[in-house]
Motif scaffolding. Structure first.
Motif, PDB file in Angstrom:
ATOM      1  N   THR A 155      -1.732 -10.272   7.646  1.00  0.00           N
ATOM      2  CA  THR A 155      -1.766 -10.423   6.191  1.00  0.00           C
ATOM      3  C   THR A 155      -0.513  -9.818   5.574  1.00  0.00           C
ATOM      4  O   THR A 155       0.235  -9.091   6.235  1.00  0.00           O
ATOM      5  CB  THR A 155      -2.991  -9.695   5.604  1.00  0.00           C
ATOM      6  N   ARG A 156      -0.301 -10.090   4.294  1.00  0.00           N
ATOM      7  CA  ARG A 156       0.832  -9.485   3.586  1.00  0.00           C
ATOM      8  C   ARG A 156       0.653  -7.963   3.553  1.00  0.00           C
ATOM      9  O   ARG A 156       1.622  -7.220   3.666  1.00  0.00           O
ATOM     10  CB  ARG A 156       0.946 -10.032   2.159  1.00  0.00           C
ATOM     11  N   GLN A 157      -0.587  -7.506   3.423  1.00  0.00           N
ATOM     12  CA  GLN A 157      -0.858  -6.065   3.438  1.00  0.00           C
ATOM     13  C   GLN A 157      -0.465  -5.460   4.783  1.00  0.00           C
ATOM     14  O   GLN A 157       0.147  -4.393   4.843  1.00  0.00           O
ATOM     15  CB  GLN A 157      -2.345  -5.785   3.160  1.00  0.00           C
ATOM     16  N   GLU A 158      -0.792  -6.144   5.880  1.00  0.00           N
ATOM     17  CA  GLU A 158      -0.429  -5.637   7.205  1.00  0.00           C
ATOM     18  C   GLU A 158       1.093  -5.624   7.387  1.00  0.00           C
ATOM     19  O   GLU A 158       1.638  -4.683   7.967  1.00  0.00           O
ATOM     20  CB  GLU A 158      -1.110  -6.456   8.302  1.00  0.00           C
ATOM     21  N   LEU A 159       1.777  -6.652   6.874  1.00  0.00           N
ATOM     22  CA  LEU A 159       3.252  -6.643   6.923  1.00  0.00           C
ATOM     23  C   LEU A 159       3.800  -5.448   6.147  1.00  0.00           C
ATOM     24  O   LEU A 159       4.744  -4.794   6.584  1.00  0.00           O
ATOM     25  CB  LEU A 159       3.824  -7.942   6.362  1.00  0.00           C
ATOM     26  N   ALA A 160       3.190  -5.167   5.009  1.00  0.00           N
ATOM     27  CA  ALA A 160       3.618  -4.014   4.216  1.00  0.00           C
ATOM     28  C   ALA A 160       3.395  -2.721   5.004  1.00  0.00           C
ATOM     29  O   ALA A 160       4.277  -1.858   5.069  1.00  0.00           O
ATOM     30  CB  ALA A 160       2.854  -3.971   2.890  1.00  0.00           C
ATOM     31  N   ASP A 161       2.239  -2.597   5.625  1.00  0.00           N
ATOM     32  CA  ASP A 161       1.929  -1.392   6.386  1.00  0.00           C
ATOM     33  C   ASP A 161       2.804  -1.246   7.624  1.00  0.00           C
ATOM     34  O   ASP A 161       3.086  -0.138   8.067  1.00  0.00           O
ATOM     35  CB  ASP A 161       0.451  -1.387   6.800  1.00  0.00           C
ATOM     36  N   MET A 162       3.272  -2.351   8.180  1.00  0.00           N
ATOM     37  CA  MET A 162       4.138  -2.299   9.365  1.00  0.00           C
ATOM     38  C   MET A 162       5.580  -1.940   9.005  1.00  0.00           C
ATOM     39  O   MET A 162       6.308  -1.407   9.838  1.00  0.00           O
ATOM     40  CB  MET A 162       4.133  -3.645  10.090  1.00  0.00           C
ATOM     41  N   THR A 163       5.984  -2.259   7.789  1.00  0.00           N
ATOM     42  CA  THR A 163       7.383  -2.068   7.405  1.00  0.00           C
ATOM     43  C   THR A 163       7.599  -0.897   6.454  1.00  0.00           C
ATOM     44  O   THR A 163       8.742  -0.574   6.130  1.00  0.00           O
ATOM     45  CB  THR A 163       7.940  -3.343   6.735  1.00  0.00           C
ATOM     46  N   GLY A 164       6.505  -0.302   5.977  1.00  0.00           N
ATOM     47  CA  GLY A 164       6.639   0.791   5.023  1.00  0.00           C
ATOM     48  C   GLY A 164       6.977   0.313   3.627  1.00  0.00           C
ATOM     49  O   GLY A 164       7.447   1.089   2.792  1.00  0.00           O
ATOM     50  N   LEU A 165       6.736  -0.973   3.348  1.00  0.00           N
ATOM     51  CA  LEU A 165       7.018  -1.547   2.033  1.00  0.00           C
ATOM     52  C   LEU A 165       5.724  -1.695   1.236  1.00  0.00           C
ATOM     53  O   LEU A 165       4.626  -1.617   1.792  1.00  0.00           O
ATOM     54  CB  LEU A 165       7.672  -2.926   2.188  1.00  0.00           C
ATOM     55  N   ARG A 166       5.851  -1.944  -0.056  1.00  0.00           N
ATOM     56  CA  ARG A 166       4.674  -2.232  -0.883  1.00  0.00           C
ATOM     57  C   ARG A 166       4.327  -3.714  -0.729  1.00  0.00           C
ATOM     58  O   ARG A 166       5.189  -4.539  -0.441  1.00  0.00           O
ATOM     59  CB  ARG A 166       4.969  -1.902  -2.334  1.00  0.00           C
TER      60      ARG A 166
END
Length: 193
Positions: A155-166
Motif C-alpha cells: 500500500t501507499r502507507q507501507e511505501l511510506a513506512d519503508m522509506t521514512g516518508l509521509r
C-alpha cells in the motif's frame, strides 16, 4: 523450507489474528517463525509512534532467525498484517534443520544476504533527501522477483513506512514518477514493465 515438511515432522501451527504481535524488541529469541498463511511486517517504532517497516514476510517465508542464530534480543516488532498461521520452530530444532538439510542452509544464506543488501540499500536511500529517488529505488527493489505486468501488493502507507516518508509525499511522488514515465500506473496500481 517446505512448510508441509515441518508439519509432517510434528511442528505445531499457531494462529495469529490480524494486528497481533508475534514478538517485541528486547524479547529473548526462542523461535524462528515459518509462515503457513497470512503476512507479517517487521517494524521499528520511533518515540513518537511512527512505524518504519524493515520487511514484510509472506507465505512460505520465515523470520526471527538472525536473533536466534546470534542469541541476541529481537530488535523490532513483528506484527500480523492479516490473520496468519505460523509454525514456531525452537532454536535447537532450527539448528538441526540447518545441519540436516544443505539446501535449506543455502537458502538461509541467500535470504540473509538479500536482507543485508536491502538494509544497506535503504540506509543509502535514507541519506538521500529526494523523496522521488527513495520511492523509485524501493519500487524497483520490490519488483525484483516479479514478472512483467505484475503489480506491487504494498500500500501507499507501507511505501511510506519503508522509506521514512509521509503518505501524502508517497502519493505525490508516485504520481510524479508516473508522469515522468519512470513507473507505470494502472487503476492506481504500480505495474512492472
Amino acid at each position: 523450507m517446505d512448510i508441509q515438511k515441518l508439519i509432517d515432522q510434528g511442528f505445531a501451527v499457531k494462529e495469529y489474528p490480524k494486528d497481533s504481535i508475534i514478538y517485541e524488541p528486547s524479547g529473548k529469541p526462542r523461535f524462528v517463525y515459518f509462515i503457513k498463511s497470512g503476512e507479517i511486517r517487521m517494524v521499528t517504532v520511533s518515540d513518537d509512534g511512527k512505524e518504519f517497516i524493515q520487511g514484510v514476510f509472506k507465505i512460505g517465508e520465515y523470520f526471527g532467525e538472525p536473533a536466534v542464530l546470534v542469541d541476541r534480543p529481537y530488535l523490532a516488532y513483528t506484527i500480523a498484517n492479516k490473520d496468519a498461521q505460523i509454525i514456531p520452530v525452537g532454536k535447537i530444532d532450527f539448528l538441526n534443520l540447518l545441519k540436516e538439510d544443505p539446501d535449506f542452509s543455502m537458502d538461509l544464506i541467500k535470504v540473509l544476504s538479500n536482507r543485508l543488501f536491502y538494509k544497506s540499500m535503504m540506509l543509502e536511500e535514507l541519506a538521500n533527501e529526494k523523496a522521488e529517488h527513495r520511492l523509485l529505488t524501493i519500487i524497483n527493489y520490490l519488483f525484483t522477483d516479479l514478472e512483467v505486468g505484475a503489480s506491487l501488493t504494498v500500500t501507499r502507507q507501507e511505501l511510506a513506512d519503508m522509506t521514512g516518508l509521509r503518505v501524502e509525499t508517497v502519493i505525490r511522488g508516485v504520481k510524479l514518477l508516473a508522469d515522468k514515465q519512470l513507473i507505470e500506473l494502472k487503476r492506481g496500481k504500480i505495474i512492472k514493465r
